[in-house]
Design a protein around this motif. Sequence first.
Motif: not given
Ligand SMILES: Nc1ncnc2c1ncn2[C@@H]1O[C@H](COP(=O)(O)OP(=O)(O)OP(=O)(O)O)[C@@H](O)[C@H]1O
Length: 259
Positions: A70-71, A178
């Motif tokens: 979720g970053k 990450p």
């Molecule tokens: N609190 C939450 N509840 C439900 N879904 C979520 C939540 N937070 C994030 N998501 C969903 O989880 C998925 C991954 O989120 P996000 O891309 O923000 O993560 P990330 O850590 O940036 O991933 P990456 O490692 O690919 O950069 C997306 O589909 C996002 O909509």
Amino acid sequence: MSFFNKRTKTGKDGLSVDTMTNGARLIAAAEPKSPVAEQFRTVRTNIDFAAVAKGEIKTLLISSALPSEGKSTITSNLAVVYAQQGKKVLLVDADLRRPTAAATFDLKRNSAGLTNYLGDNQKDIVDVIQHTAMENLDIITSGPIPPNPAELLGSGRMTDLVTKLKAAYDLVIFDVPPFLMVTDAQVLMAKMDGVAIVVSGGKTNKGALKRTNEILQIAEAPLLGFIYNDKNRKKKGNSGYGYGYGYGYGYGYGDTKSN
Ligand SMILES: Nc1ncnc2c1ncn2[C@@H]1O[C@H](COP(=O)(O)OP(=O)(O)OP(=O)(O)O)[C@@H](O)[C@H]1O
Ligand SMILES: [Mg+2]
């Protein structure tokens, strides 16, 4: 709430490609009065409190141990709530492997971005900063995906860029990959005023947390605290989504308590 209802698509590596193709859900902008937006404002307040002990925080990096925690969702919504507060904010998409900011904010990615700047000494910051539809919020997108992200992020030109951006904005927020997977985040951490780590419910296991602790120390990360992202809450039947901010999240490092 409809923001997270879509089924998450995965790429060949099994990771979510949702935010890369569709962008992160900007709940804080679309529904500023919603409980989720309120949670992002709470995270903002807690970061501000944690920052008091560290002095002025003008650069903030948000990472997590593992992918898809979720970053990008948290980083972009935090950028929004800081901008809504009246701060002049810049979000830098320094995830040069799985970039999202261009899709999130509907901006150009390849012609003007971080890698364009880092790879061309003639480029000025104004050549790569893009304005968003939101007041006070500018973005530097990733630029084309390079073969050597960690090298670019660890370069002297990147250090100079951070200095220049600090002078131009009240707050510069960095979205990065990450840190247990690749070194990109680690090389940037020491250049930051503050670092916050996203911990996702049900994903970050004990071994990963221990390694997290070690890496934060090795990278000399100016740790502010941990953002707890409870991605499983909906499945348990709750209507809200958990974006909480936790101090001393069960393992010792810096200002946090060990247990
Ligand atoms: N609190 C939450 N509840 C439900 N879904 C979520 C939540 N937070 C994030 N998501 C969903 O989880 C998925 C991954 O989120 P996000 O891309 O923000 O993560 P990330 O850590 O940036 O991933 P990456 O490692 O690919 O950069 C997306 O589909 C996002 O909509
Ligand atoms: Mg991301």
